[in-house]
Write a protein that holds these residues in place. Structure first.
Motif, PDB file in Angstrom:
ATOM      1  N   ALA A  80      10.962  51.272  26.250  1.00  0.00           N
ATOM      2  CA  ALA A  80       9.952  50.538  27.019  1.00  0.00           C
ATOM      3  C   ALA A  80       8.674  50.377  26.207  1.00  0.00           C
ATOM      4  CB  ALA A  80       9.663  51.253  28.339  1.00  0.00           C
ATOM      5  N   VAL A  81       8.301  51.403  25.440  1.00  0.00           N
ATOM      6  CA  VAL A  81       7.111  51.309  24.584  1.00  0.00           C
ATOM      7  C   VAL A  81       7.320  50.217  23.541  1.00  0.00           C
ATOM      8  CG1 VAL A  81       5.724  52.508  22.844  1.00  0.00           C
ATOM      9  CG2 VAL A  81       6.351  53.686  24.969  1.00  0.00           C
ATOM     10  N   LEU A  82       8.479  50.225  22.890  1.00  0.00           N
ATOM     11  CA  LEU A  82       8.764  49.179  21.895  1.00  0.00           C
ATOM     12  C   LEU A  82       8.765  47.794  22.540  1.00  0.00           C
ATOM     13  CD1 LEU A  82      11.565  50.504  19.505  1.00  0.00           C
ATOM     14  CD2 LEU A  82       9.203  49.930  18.951  1.00  0.00           C
ATOM     15  N   LEU A  83       9.364  47.688  23.718  1.00  0.00           N
ATOM     16  CA  LEU A  83       9.389  46.402  24.422  1.00  0.00           C
ATOM     17  C   LEU A  83       7.971  45.927  24.716  1.00  0.00           C
ATOM     18  CD1 LEU A  83      11.044  44.168  25.798  1.00  0.00           C
ATOM     19  CD2 LEU A  83      11.130  45.619  27.830  1.00  0.00           C
ATOM     20  N   HIS A  84       7.120  46.842  25.151  1.00  0.00           N
ATOM     21  CA  HIS A  84       5.732  46.500  25.436  1.00  0.00           C
ATOM     22  C   HIS A  84       5.020  46.034  24.164  1.00  0.00           C
ATOM     23  CE1 HIS A  84       2.032  47.724  28.055  1.00  0.00           C
ATOM     24  NE2 HIS A  84       1.746  46.688  27.313  1.00  0.00           N
ATOM     25  N   MET A  85       5.239  46.747  23.072  1.00  0.00           N
ATOM     26  CA  MET A  85       4.630  46.341  21.794  1.00  0.00           C
ATOM     27  C   MET A  85       5.118  44.961  21.377  1.00  0.00           C
ATOM     28  SD  MET A  85       4.585  49.859  19.563  1.00  0.00           S
ATOM     29  CE  MET A  85       3.635  49.132  18.197  1.00  0.00           C
ATOM     30  N   LEU A  86       6.407  44.708  21.539  1.00  0.00           N
ATOM     31  CA  LEU A  86       6.967  43.400  21.178  1.00  0.00           C
ATOM     32  C   LEU A  86       6.381  42.305  22.061  1.00  0.00           C
ATOM     33  CD1 LEU A  86      10.558  44.638  20.533  1.00  0.00           C
ATOM     34  CD2 LEU A  86       9.149  43.422  18.847  1.00  0.00           C
ATOM     35  N   PHE A  87       6.185  42.596  23.328  1.00  0.00           N
ATOM     36  CA  PHE A  87       5.577  41.624  24.229  1.00  0.00           C
ATOM     37  C   PHE A  87       4.160  41.287  23.771  1.00  0.00           C
ATOM     38  CE2 PHE A  87       3.058  40.393  27.891  1.00  0.00           C
ATOM     39  CZ  PHE A  87       3.862  39.455  28.511  1.00  0.00           C
ATOM     40  N   LEU A  88       3.414  42.320  23.388  1.00  0.00           N
ATOM     41  CA  LEU A  88       2.019  42.120  22.986  1.00  0.00           C
ATOM     42  C   LEU A  88       1.883  41.482  21.610  1.00  0.00           C
ATOM     43  CD1 LEU A  88       0.545  45.572  24.050  1.00  0.00           C
ATOM     44  CD2 LEU A  88       0.184  43.381  25.193  1.00  0.00           C
ATOM     45  N   LEU A  89       2.700  41.936  20.668  1.00  0.00           N
ATOM     46  CA  LEU A  89       2.480  41.612  19.258  1.00  0.00           C
ATOM     47  C   LEU A  89       3.497  40.655  18.659  1.00  0.00           C
ATOM     48  CD1 LEU A  89       1.728  45.259  18.099  1.00  0.00           C
ATOM     49  CD2 LEU A  89       0.065  43.438  18.496  1.00  0.00           C
ATOM     50  N   GLY A  90       4.704  40.638  19.197  1.00  0.00           N
ATOM     51  CA  GLY A  90       5.764  39.823  18.621  1.00  0.00           C
ATOM     52  C   GLY A  90       6.538  40.579  17.552  1.00  0.00           C
ATOM     53  N   TRP A 121      -4.008  47.741  15.309  1.00  0.00           N
ATOM     54  CA  TRP A 121      -3.652  47.467  16.704  1.00  0.00           C
ATOM     55  C   TRP A 121      -4.312  48.459  17.650  1.00  0.00           C
ATOM     56  CZ3 TRP A 121       0.041  50.564  19.587  1.00  0.00           C
ATOM     57  CH2 TRP A 121       0.283  50.084  20.869  1.00  0.00           C
ATOM     58  N   THR A 122      -4.359  49.740  17.258  1.00  0.00           N
ATOM     59  CA  THR A 122      -4.965  50.753  18.121  1.00  0.00           C
ATOM     60  C   THR A 122      -6.426  50.432  18.395  1.00  0.00           C
ATOM     61  OG1 THR A 122      -3.428  52.467  17.442  1.00  0.00           O
ATOM     62  CG2 THR A 122      -5.517  53.204  18.333  1.00  0.00           C
ATOM     63  N   LYS A 123      -7.125  49.946  17.378  1.00  0.00           N
ATOM     64  CA  LYS A 123      -8.527  49.562  17.588  1.00  0.00           C
ATOM     65  C   LYS A 123      -8.638  48.401  18.575  1.00  0.00           C
ATOM     66  CE  LYS A 123      -9.939  51.103  13.004  1.00  0.00           C
ATOM     67  NZ  LYS A 123      -8.677  51.293  12.314  1.00  0.00           N
ATOM     68  N   GLN A 124      -7.658  47.506  18.524  1.00  0.00           N
ATOM     69  CA  GLN A 124      -7.674  46.339  19.406  1.00  0.00           C
ATOM     70  C   GLN A 124      -7.237  46.697  20.828  1.00  0.00           C
ATOM     71  OE1 GLN A 124      -4.949  43.992  17.138  1.00  0.00           O
ATOM     72  NE2 GLN A 124      -6.546  43.095  15.858  1.00  0.00           N
ATOM     73  N   ALA A 125      -6.204  47.521  20.945  1.00  0.00           N
ATOM     74  CA  ALA A 125      -5.611  47.822  22.253  1.00  0.00           C
ATOM     75  C   ALA A 125      -6.280  49.007  22.947  1.00  0.00           C
ATOM     76  CB  ALA A 125      -4.114  48.067  22.099  1.00  0.00           C
ATOM     77  N   GLY A 126      -6.995  49.830  22.212  1.00  0.00           N
ATOM     78  CA  GLY A 126      -7.747  50.936  22.798  1.00  0.00           C
ATOM     79  C   GLY A 126      -6.891  51.938  23.554  1.00  0.00           C
TER      80      GLY A 126
END
Length: 143
Positions: A80-90, A121-126
Motif C-alpha cells: 500500500a505504501v508503494l502504491l501510494h508513492m506510485l500514485f503521487l510520483l509515478g 520527496w520527504t521535504k515535499q511530502a512532509g
C-alpha cells in the motif's frame, strides 16, 4: 438552435486532445477545448474519474515494480505504501528510489524506510512521507 448540431460543430473545430497542451493563447487545455485555468472548479464526479484513472495507473505501475525489481512478497501494508508513492510520483520517479527498492529486494524494511526519508520527496511530502516511512518500517498502518 439545435444543441446537438452546435456541440458537433464545436467539437469538429476544437478537435479532441487526449493530452493537456498549450493553446494559441498560452492556456493549458484538454479534451475539446476545456481550459485548465487556475481556480477552475472541477465537479466531484469529474475528480472521481480522474482519481480512478490515476489509481488504476498506479496499480499497473505497482505490478511493474514487482516484476522489474523482482520484489518478494512484502505484505499488504508495504504494498500500500508503494502504491501510494506510485500514485503521487509515478513509475519513473519511484524507480529513482534505487536504494529503497534494493532494500525491499533484501526485505530490509528499516533501510527502505530510511531511504524514503533520505529524499527530496520527504521535504515535499512532509508528515505524509514520515507516516509512510513508518508504515514501511513496521508493516502496520498508521505508524
Amino acid at each position: 438552435m439545435n444543441e446537438v448540431a452546435v456541440k458537433g460543430w464545436i467539437k469538429k473545430h476544437e478537435g479532441y486532445r487526449d493530452k493537456v497542451h498549450i493553446d494559441s493563447q498560452g492556456v493549458p487545455i484538454c479534451g475539446w477545448g476545456h481550459a485548465l485555468l487556475e481556480n477552475t472548479v472541477i465537479p466531484p464526479e469529474v475528480a472521481q474519474i480522474f482519481f480512478q484513472l490515476d489509481f488504476s495507473q498506479a496499480k499497473r505501475d505497482l505490478k511493474s515494480v514487482f516484476e522489474l525489481y523482482k520484489l518478494p512478497n512484502i505484505g499488504p501494508t508495504r504494498k500500500a505504501v508503494l502504491l501510494h508513492m506510485l500514485f503521487l510520483l509515478g513509475l519513473e520517479k519511484v524507480g529513482g528510489f534505487e536504494k529503497m527498492l534494493a532494500a525491499l529486494q533484501e526485505e530490509d524494511f528499516e533501510k527502505a524506510a530510511d531511504e524514503m526519508l533520505n529524499s527530496k520527496w520527504t521535504k515535499q511530502a512532509g508528515e505524509r512521507a514520515v507516516e509512510m516511512a513508518g508504515m514501511m518500517r513496521s508493516g502496520r498502518i498508521g505508524t
